[in-house]
Design a protein around this motif. Structure first.
Motif, PDB file in Angstrom:
ATOM      1  N   UNK A  47     -12.831  -2.401  -8.729  1.00  0.00           N
ATOM      2  CA  UNK A  47     -11.743  -1.426  -8.692  1.00  0.00           C
ATOM      3  C   UNK A  47     -11.276  -1.225  -7.256  1.00  0.00           C
ATOM      4  N   UNK A  48      -9.972  -1.308  -7.048  1.00  0.00           N
ATOM      5  CA  UNK A  48      -9.407  -1.099  -5.718  1.00  0.00           C
ATOM      6  C   UNK A  48      -8.147  -0.250  -5.834  1.00  0.00           C
ATOM      7  N   UNK A  49      -7.805   0.402  -4.731  1.00  0.00           N
ATOM      8  CA  UNK A  49      -6.552   1.148  -4.639  1.00  0.00           C
ATOM      9  C   UNK A  49      -5.834   0.684  -3.372  1.00  0.00           C
ATOM     10  N   UNK A  50      -5.187  -0.481  -3.433  1.00  0.00           N
ATOM     11  CA  UNK A  50      -4.607  -1.061  -2.223  1.00  0.00           C
ATOM     12  C   UNK A  50      -3.495  -0.231  -1.603  1.00  0.00           C
ATOM     13  N   UNK A  51      -2.858   0.661  -2.373  1.00  0.00           N
ATOM     14  CA  UNK A  51      -1.783   1.463  -1.812  1.00  0.00           C
ATOM     15  C   UNK A  51      -2.289   2.708  -1.094  1.00  0.00           C
TER      16      UNK A  51
ATOM     17  N   UNK B 268      -7.450  -0.437 -20.217  1.00  0.00           N
ATOM     18  CA  UNK B 268      -6.835  -1.095 -19.073  1.00  0.00           C
ATOM     19  C   UNK B 268      -7.926  -1.349 -18.035  1.00  0.00           C
ATOM     20  N   UNK B 269      -8.329  -2.605 -17.845  1.00  0.00           N
ATOM     21  CA  UNK B 269      -9.462  -2.894 -16.956  1.00  0.00           C
ATOM     22  C   UNK B 269      -9.254  -2.298 -15.571  1.00  0.00           C
ATOM     23  N   UNK B 270     -10.236  -1.553 -15.100  1.00  0.00           N
ATOM     24  CA  UNK B 270     -10.052  -0.854 -13.834  1.00  0.00           C
ATOM     25  C   UNK B 270      -9.879  -1.818 -12.669  1.00  0.00           C
ATOM     26  N   UNK B 271     -10.446  -3.036 -12.772  1.00  0.00           N
ATOM     27  CA  UNK B 271     -10.255  -3.985 -11.688  1.00  0.00           C
ATOM     28  C   UNK B 271      -8.854  -4.569 -11.679  1.00  0.00           C
ATOM     29  N   UNK B 272      -8.073  -4.317 -12.738  1.00  0.00           N
ATOM     30  CA  UNK B 272      -6.699  -4.812 -12.825  1.00  0.00           C
ATOM     31  C   UNK B 272      -5.695  -3.663 -12.847  1.00  0.00           C
ATOM     32  N   UNK B 273      -6.103  -2.472 -12.400  1.00  0.00           N
ATOM     33  CA  UNK B 273      -5.217  -1.318 -12.517  1.00  0.00           C
ATOM     34  C   UNK B 273      -5.341  -0.417 -11.294  1.00  0.00           C
ATOM     35  N   UNK B 274      -4.376   0.475 -11.172  1.00  0.00           N
ATOM     36  CA  UNK B 274      -4.375   1.463 -10.096  1.00  0.00           C
ATOM     37  C   UNK B 274      -3.802   2.760 -10.653  1.00  0.00           C
ATOM     38  N   UNK B 275      -4.458   3.884 -10.332  1.00  0.00           N
ATOM     39  CA  UNK B 275      -4.061   5.170 -10.881  1.00  0.00           C
ATOM     40  C   UNK B 275      -3.089   5.899  -9.951  1.00  0.00           C
ATOM     41  N   UNK B 276      -1.949   6.284 -10.520  1.00  0.00           N
ATOM     42  CA  UNK B 276      -0.914   7.016  -9.791  1.00  0.00           C
ATOM     43  C   UNK B 276      -0.697   8.376 -10.440  1.00  0.00           C
ATOM     44  N   UNK B 277      -0.295   9.339  -9.630  1.00  0.00           N
ATOM     45  CA  UNK B 277       0.027  10.667 -10.132  1.00  0.00           C
ATOM     46  C   UNK B 277       1.414  11.065  -9.644  1.00  0.00           C
ATOM     47  N   UNK B 278       2.124  11.777 -10.497  1.00  0.00           N
ATOM     48  CA  UNK B 278       3.454  12.294 -10.159  1.00  0.00           C
ATOM     49  C   UNK B 278       3.467  13.775 -10.497  1.00  0.00           C
ATOM     50  N   UNK B 279       3.842  14.595  -9.532  1.00  0.00           N
ATOM     51  CA  UNK B 279       4.020  16.024  -9.759  1.00  0.00           C
ATOM     52  C   UNK B 279       5.469  16.366  -9.476  1.00  0.00           C
ATOM     53  N   UNK B 280       6.038  17.226 -10.314  1.00  0.00           N
ATOM     54  CA  UNK B 280       7.420  17.606 -10.105  1.00  0.00           C
ATOM     55  C   UNK B 280       7.728  18.953 -10.712  1.00  0.00           C
TER      56      UNK B 280
END
Length: 407
Positions: free
Chosen positions: A358-362, A210-222
Motif C-alpha cells: 500500500x502506498x500513497x504517492x500523492x 479494491x486491492x489496497x496495493x492498487x488503490x489510494x484513499x482520497x477525501x473531499x470536504x465541502x
C-alpha cells in the motif's frame, strides 16, 4: 470574517461515542470567532464538554434507537434553553437524517440547510448511494444486495473473492449489527458461514474489494449552498485510518486535486444536496477511476484538516451561509497535515507491519512547517486533550486492542 456572533451553534450527536474529535473541532472553530457554542454530550466529562469555548453542555445520553418524537423533544428542550435561533451542526448520520426529515418541527428553534427531506437517508445508505452513483454515472465498487440466504449462496458460487461485507444501512445504530464494520471475506466458505447469522433477510452489502496495493484513499470536504453552489471545497489524501484501511482517518494531508473536486461538486449538484459533505473516494489504479465509497451528509470528524487562506473551514462556511453572510474565498493550504493522537500511533504500527504494497504517492513526505493540526491538543484549549487521555487509559485502551485483534 463577518461572523454573526448573535447566532449560536449547537453540536448534535445521537449515540454514545464520547471521544469525538470532530465535535471538539467544531466547538473550537466557531468558538474562536466568538460564536456562542453548545453541545449535546453523554456526560459532563467528555472532551467536548470541557472545552473552554463551550457555553453549556446538554447532558443527554442517547443510543440511536430512540423514536424520532423523543429525539425531537430533546432538541426542542435544548432550543428553548438556548433561547434564540441556533445553527445545528450534526456529527453523525442519524442526526443529519433526523434534521432533514423533521425540518418543520425544528424550524422554530434552529437554522439548517433546506435539503430534500429524504435525501440524507438515501445518501448515507450503502444501497441508496450505490443506486445514485449508477443513476448519475459516478463510479463506485461493484456491489450486490442479497435478500435471502439462498441469494447469498448463488452469489458465492459466482463471486470473485476477496470481497467486503458492510451493513446496508450503516448509519442506523443497532445492538447487533450484521457485521461489526467493513469486513474482508476471503472465500465462499467464509461468506456462507457469516451469512448463517444474518437472518432471513441479510441487511448487508457485498462489495467488490479494491486491492489496497492498487488503490489510494482520497477525501473531499465541502459546504454547498442552494443549487449546488460550493461555498467551500477541499481535497486531501488519507494516509492512515483506524481500523487499518477501513476506519476513521488517523492521518491525512491536504493535496490539491481539481479533477476530484469537480467530480464531487457535479455529483453533489446532480443529486441536489445542500449543506456540509464528507466524501470518501478510492482511486483504483487498475482502471484509473475514482470510486465513491461513502457520502456522509454532515461534517467529517477530520474537517479541521481543511481551511483556506481566508480562514474558512466547512463549519464556518455553513454558519456564514445560514446567517446570510458572504463566505470568503481562498486557496486550500496544500501540504497541511491532520493527526488524531489517540489512534494514529496504533495505525502507524499496523501499516508498517502489514503494509502489503500500500502506498500513497500523492501524500507529501512531511507536513509544511507549522502545518500540522492535532485533533485534540490545542494550547488555547488544553482540557479536551487531558480528558481524552483520561478516558483512553483503561477502557479505551482495551477497546483499541480489541479493534487491533479483529483487524
Amino acid at each position: 470574517m463577518d461572523v454573526d456572533r448573535s447566532v449560536p451553534g449547537l453540536i448534535v450527536k445521537i449515540g454514545r461515542y464520547p471521544l469525538h474529535h470532530g465535535g471538539v473541532g467544531a466547538i473550537r472553530s466557531l468558538g474562536r470567532l466568538g460564536v456562542p457554542m453548545y453541545a449535546i454530550t453523554e456526560d459532563r466529562w467528555t472532551p467536548a464538554a470541557r472545552s473552554r469555548y463551550l457555553r453549556e453542555p446538554f447532558v443527554w445520553p442517547t443510543s440511536g434507537r430512540e423514536s424520532p418524537e423523543r429525539l425531537l423533544d430533546g432538541l426542542a428542550r435544548a432550543g428553548r434553553r438556548i433561547g434564540r435561533p441556533s445553527v445545528l451542526i450534526p456529527t453523525d448520520e442519524e442526526a443529519a437524517v433526523l434534521i432533514a426529515e423533521h425540518q418543520d418541527a425544528l424550524a422554530e428553534w434552529f437554522l439548517f440547510p433546506a435539503v430534500e427531506p429524504g435525501l440524507p437517508r438515501r445518501l448515507a445508505s450503502k444501497q441508496g448511494l450505490h443506486e445514485l452513483c449508477a443513476e448519475h454515472g459516478v463510479a463506485s465498487p461493484a456491489a450486490a444486495f442479497p435478500e435471502s440466504y439462498e441469494e447469498v449462496e448463488r452469489f458465492a458460487a459466482r463471486a470473485r473473492f476477496p470481497l467486503v461485507a458492510k451493513n446496508r444501512e450503516a448509519f442506523v445504530r443497532r445492538a447487533h449489527p450484521a457485521v461489526p464494520g467493513t469486513t474482508r471475506i476471503g472465500g465462499p466458505g467464509e461468506l456462507l458461514a457469516l451469512a448463517r447469522g444474518w437472518g432471513a433477510r441479510p441487511d448487508v452489502i457485498l462489495q467488490e474489494y479494491l486491492p489496497r496495493e492498487e488503490a489510494e484513499d482520497w477525501i473531499v470536504h465541502g459546504c454547498f449552498g442552494a443549487g449546488g453552489q460550493p461555498k467551500a471545497a477541499f481535497t486531501g489524501v488519507k494516509v492512515r485510518s483506524w481500523p487499518p484501511h477501513a476506519g476513521m482517518t488517523a492521518c491525512a494531508y491536504v493535496v490539491g486535486n481539481p479533477e476530484l473536486a469537480e467530480l464531487s461538486a457535479q455529483f453533489v449538484k446532480r443529486v441536489g444536496f445542500v449543506g456540509i459533505v464528507d466524501l470518501d473516494w478510492r482511486f483504483d489504479r487498475r482502471d484509473g477511476l475514482y470510486k465513491l465509497l461513502d457520502f456522509n451528509p454532515r461534517m467529517g470528524a477530520q474537517f479541521r484538516l481543511f481551511e483556506n487562506d481566508a480562514g474558512v473551514d466547512v463549519v464556518r462556511a455553513q454558519h456564514l451561509d445560514l446567517t446570510g453572510r458572504a463566505v470568503p474565498t481562498g486557496e486550500q493550504r496544500d501540504g497541511d497535515r491532520y493527526v488524531v493522537e489517540h489512534i494514529d500511533p496504533a495505525a502507524r504500527l499496523a501499516y508498517r507491519r502489514g503494509r502489503g504494497g500500500y502506498t500513497t504517492p500523492h501524500a507529501p513526505t512531511r507536513a509544511r512547517v507549522g502545518g500540522t493540526e492535532l485533533a485534540w491538543a490545542a494550547s488555547d484549549d488544553p482540557l479536551p486533550a487531558m480528558v481524552m487521555l483520561a478516558r483512553v487509559v483503561g477502557p479505551g485502551a482495551k477497546h483499541l486492542w480489541g479493534l487491533w485483534r479483529r483487524t
